[in-house]
Design a protein around this motif. Structure first.
Motif, mmCIF file in Angstrom:
data_model
loop_
_atom_site.group_PDB
_atom_site.id
_atom_site.type_symbol
_atom_site.label_atom_id
_atom_site.label_comp_id
_atom_site.label_asym_id
_atom_site.label_seq_id
_atom_site.Cartn_x
_atom_site.Cartn_y
_atom_site.Cartn_z
ATOM 1 N N THR A 52 -49.761 9.600 -4.572
ATOM 2 C CA THR A 52 -48.387 9.483 -4.077
ATOM 3 C C THR A 52 -47.919 8.045 -4.255
ATOM 4 O OG1 THR A 52 -48.772 11.204 -2.408
ATOM 5 C CG2 THR A 52 -46.876 9.768 -2.071
ATOM 6 N N THR A 53 -46.738 7.872 -4.841
ATOM 7 C CA THR A 53 -46.135 6.552 -5.011
ATOM 8 C C THR A 53 -45.102 6.341 -3.919
ATOM 9 O OG1 THR A 53 -46.401 6.687 -7.405
ATOM 10 C CG2 THR A 53 -44.812 5.082 -6.584
ATOM 11 N N MET A 54 -45.168 5.175 -3.256
ATOM 12 C CA MET A 54 -44.191 4.842 -2.225
ATOM 13 C C MET A 54 -43.539 3.517 -2.581
ATOM 14 S SD MET A 54 -45.751 5.992 1.350
ATOM 15 C CE MET A 54 -46.260 7.665 1.574
ATOM 16 N N VAL A 55 -42.212 3.485 -2.455
ATOM 17 C CA VAL A 55 -41.449 2.297 -2.805
ATOM 18 C C VAL A 55 -40.538 1.920 -1.642
ATOM 19 C CG1 VAL A 55 -39.831 1.304 -4.467
ATOM 20 C CG2 VAL A 55 -41.496 3.007 -5.233
ATOM 21 N N ASN A 58 -36.782 -2.720 -0.896
ATOM 22 C CA ASN A 58 -36.706 -3.867 -1.809
ATOM 23 C C ASN A 58 -37.276 -3.577 -3.201
ATOM 24 O OD1 ASN A 58 -39.467 -3.874 -1.399
ATOM 25 N ND2 ASN A 58 -39.512 -5.804 -0.273
ATOM 26 N N GLY A 59 -37.750 -2.347 -3.422
ATOM 27 C CA GLY A 59 -38.270 -1.960 -4.733
ATOM 28 C C GLY A 59 -39.757 -2.195 -4.933
ATOM 29 N N LYS A 60 -40.436 -2.764 -3.942
ATOM 30 C CA LYS A 60 -41.872 -3.028 -4.059
ATOM 31 C C LYS A 60 -42.673 -1.815 -3.605
ATOM 32 C CE LYS A 60 -41.580 -7.986 -3.539
ATOM 33 N NZ LYS A 60 -42.068 -9.171 -2.847
ATOM 34 N N LEU A 67 -45.184 2.136 5.588
ATOM 35 C CA LEU A 67 -43.932 2.892 5.618
ATOM 36 C C LEU A 67 -43.331 2.862 7.023
ATOM 37 C CD1 LEU A 67 -42.018 4.914 4.042
ATOM 38 C CD2 LEU A 67 -43.364 6.714 5.132
ATOM 39 N N PRO A 68 -42.108 2.311 7.175
ATOM 40 C CA PRO A 68 -41.484 2.312 8.492
ATOM 41 C C PRO A 68 -40.886 3.690 8.800
ATOM 42 C CG PRO A 68 -40.041 1.247 6.892
ATOM 43 C CD PRO A 68 -41.304 1.641 6.169
ATOM 44 N N VAL A 69 -41.108 4.153 10.033
ATOM 45 C CA VAL A 69 -40.538 5.434 10.446
ATOM 46 C C VAL A 69 -39.830 5.262 11.777
ATOM 47 C CG1 VAL A 69 -42.124 6.909 9.170
ATOM 48 C CG2 VAL A 69 -42.756 6.171 11.438
ATOM 49 N N VAL A 90 -42.037 8.627 -2.912
ATOM 50 C CA VAL A 90 -41.196 8.364 -1.751
ATOM 51 C C VAL A 90 -40.478 7.041 -2.007
ATOM 52 C CG1 VAL A 90 -41.164 7.936 0.735
ATOM 53 C CG2 VAL A 90 -42.845 9.535 -0.224
ATOM 54 N N MET A 91 -39.147 7.098 -2.083
ATOM 55 C CA MET A 91 -38.352 5.889 -2.286
ATOM 56 C C MET A 91 -37.495 5.667 -1.039
ATOM 57 S SD MET A 91 -37.248 6.152 -6.274
ATOM 58 C CE MET A 91 -36.517 4.534 -6.194
ATOM 59 N N VAL A 92 -37.853 4.651 -0.247
ATOM 60 C CA VAL A 92 -37.128 4.373 0.987
ATOM 61 C C VAL A 92 -35.729 3.874 0.643
ATOM 62 C CG1 VAL A 92 -37.103 3.024 3.112
ATOM 63 C CG2 VAL A 92 -39.280 3.841 2.182
ATOM 64 N N LYS A 93 -34.732 4.504 1.243
ATOM 65 C CA LYS A 93 -33.331 4.139 1.014
ATOM 66 C C LYS A 93 -32.739 3.374 2.191
ATOM 67 C CE LYS A 93 -33.067 6.243 -2.949
ATOM 68 N NZ LYS A 93 -32.907 5.512 -4.183
ATOM 69 N N LYS A 94 -33.185 3.707 3.421
ATOM 70 C CA LYS A 94 -32.621 3.084 4.609
ATOM 71 C C LYS A 94 -33.680 3.026 5.707
ATOM 72 C CE LYS A 94 -28.824 3.705 7.889
ATOM 73 N NZ LYS A 94 -27.684 4.566 8.262
#
Length: 109
Positions: A52-55, A58-60, A67-69, A90-94
């Protein structure tokens, strides 16, 4: 005879390939929580694997532990029969003001 030889040497000729039982989907979702092996979206668990890729915003690239929840993210996942969906990307947007990287150490069954 040549047709029979062709069919014997390649028995799949003329038959449709079996449909895949996996479906890839992508959705903007709210991640409400996490365990050490899954994302929690409302009451549904999405399995997180080594691939699983998580971003972050900031793109890192980040790890599940970073991962903030809760957060809003674009999640690409694989649906399989009789299994929890598998998070592929998973690409964090907000990130919300009250978000935290703290997670529940209990394993998901």
């Amino acid at each position: 005879m040549p047709l029979l030889l062709l069919l014997v040497s390649n028995p799949g000729i003329g038959f449709a390939k079996s449909p895949s039982k996996d479906f890839i989907r992508s959705r903007l979702v709210r991640i409400d929580g996490k365990t050490n092996s899954a994302l929690i979206l409302k009451e549904r668990h999405f399995t997180v694997t080594e691939s699983t890729t998580m971003v972050a915003v900031n793109g890192k690239k980040i790890q599940l532990s970073d991962l903030p929840v809760p957060c809003e993210a674009e999640v690409t996942y694989r649906l399989s029969m009789d299994q929890d969906p598998e998070a592929l990307k998973v690409m964090v947007k907000k990130v919300f003001p009250h978000s935290s990287t703290i997670w529940s150490p209990q394993e998901h069954d």
